[in-house]
Design an enzyme around this catalytic site. Structure first.
Site, PDB file in Angstrom:
ATOM      1  N   GLU A 177       0.806  -1.219   0.000  1.00 53.22           N
ATOM      2  CA  GLU A 177       0.000   0.000   0.000  1.00 53.22           C
ATOM      3  C   GLU A 177       0.840   1.271   0.000  1.00 53.22           C
ATOM      4  O   GLU A 177       0.514   2.253  -0.685  1.00 53.22           O
ATOM      5  CB  GLU A 177      -0.945   0.001   1.213  1.00 53.22           C
ATOM      6  CG  GLU A 177      -2.121  -0.959   1.082  1.00 53.22           C
ATOM      7  CD  GLU A 177      -1.793  -2.397   1.401  1.00 53.22           C
ATOM      8  OE1 GLU A 177      -2.694  -3.256   1.322  1.00 53.22           O
ATOM      9  OE2 GLU A 177      -0.621  -2.689   1.731  1.00 53.22           O
ATOM     10  N   VAL A 178       1.934   1.288   0.770  1.00 48.82           N
ATOM     11  CA  VAL A 178       2.740   2.507   0.853  1.00 48.82           C
ATOM     12  C   VAL A 178       3.336   2.872  -0.500  1.00 48.82           C
ATOM     13  O   VAL A 178       3.525   4.053  -0.806  1.00 48.82           O
ATOM     14  CB  VAL A 178       3.842   2.353   1.934  1.00 48.82           C
ATOM     15  CG1 VAL A 178       4.916   1.366   1.497  1.00 48.82           C
ATOM     16  CG2 VAL A 178       4.456   3.704   2.287  1.00 48.82           C
TER      17      VAL A 178
END
Length: 259
Positions: free
Chosen positions: A147-148
């Site tokens: 996600e990051v």
């Protein structure tokens, strides 16, 4: 994309064991809000006779994560990131809270959940596997929280479950790099309970299910509840929880003996 009415989730019940399958193999079991709603509905429908929930993905991967159609900025895509990003914060958070409901029930009191993971478990797929109590991986499987790398955060219960399993510093490294964690490393870190060849996945899961259902249901449920609370309770609170649980078990055994 027209989501399936059932969110591509099917279930099968055999006695005390409920098998939940992500059934979208042509899309590597990519998930949508309809998937999470369907999973939440399964959790809400559990009865007291269910002791074990097995979560699987049809085909060659457990789940490749969020359906790609939801990544666009178009606010007209239902459930898409663009729609969420344009909502008032309170509304967006309430929507995400409903999505999390498809994951959090997998640690409900009374059941033990097992993720049977083959191939990729990415993003929402990894978080779904981590939401379960136990994980059996094939030796070609990997877990990844990317996600990051997309400018986002894991928001489907993944940060708490990962940190419980591997500790703060390793969870931070896995989340902030977004790197894949292959099966052998997952086993070493405690993210997997067992790693088996792909052809041995069904047998390994069946063996684990048999072990979990072999003992008295009350003792299993009380012990599971104690282990879950141990990761958050201070020692005094956990000691009290153990005392209370044991007194309930002894009272039940005594009533059986008298009957």
């Amino acid at each position: 994309m027209s989501p399936a009415p059932d969110g591509w989730v099917r279930t099968a019940r055999e006695g005390a064991v409920l098998t939940v399958t992500l059934d979208r193999p042509d899309q590597l079991n990519a998930q949508t809000p309809a998937t999470w709603a369907a999973l939440a509905a399964v959790g809400a429908s559990l009865d007291d006779d269910v002791r074990v929930v097995v979560l699987r993905g049809e085909g060659r991967s457990f789940s490749a994560g969020l359906d790609r159609s939801l990544f666009g900025a178009d606010p007209s895509t239902p459930g898409g990131l663009g729609e969420l990003g344009r909502m008032p914060p309170e509304q967006a958070q309430e929507r995400i809270r409903s999505y999390q409901g498809g994951f959090r029930w997998l640690r409900s009191p009374g059941i033990v959940s097992i993720a049977a993971v083959q191939g990729h478990a990415i993003g929402a797929g990894a978080q779904l596997a981590l939401a379960c109590d136990l994980r059996v991986l094939t030796d070609d499987a990997s877990l990844r929280l990317p996600e990051v790398t997309l400018g986002l955060v894991p928001d489907l219960t993944g940060t708490s479950t990962l940190a419980e399993l591997v500790g703060y510093s390793r969870a931070l490294e896995i989340c902030l790099t977004g790197r894949p964690v292959p099966a052998a490393e997952a086993l070493a870190l405690g993210m997997a309970n067992a790693v088996v060849p792909p052809e041995g996945l069904d047998a390994a899961v069946a063996q684990l299910v048999a072990a979990l259902t072999a003992h008295p249901v009350g003792a299993v449920r009380e012990t599971a509840a104690l282990v879950r609370s141990a990761v958050r309770n201070d020692p005094a609170a956990q000691d009290a929880a153990e005392r209370a649980a044991q007194s309930r078990r002894l009272a039940e055994l005594a009533s059986f003996a008298e009957g």
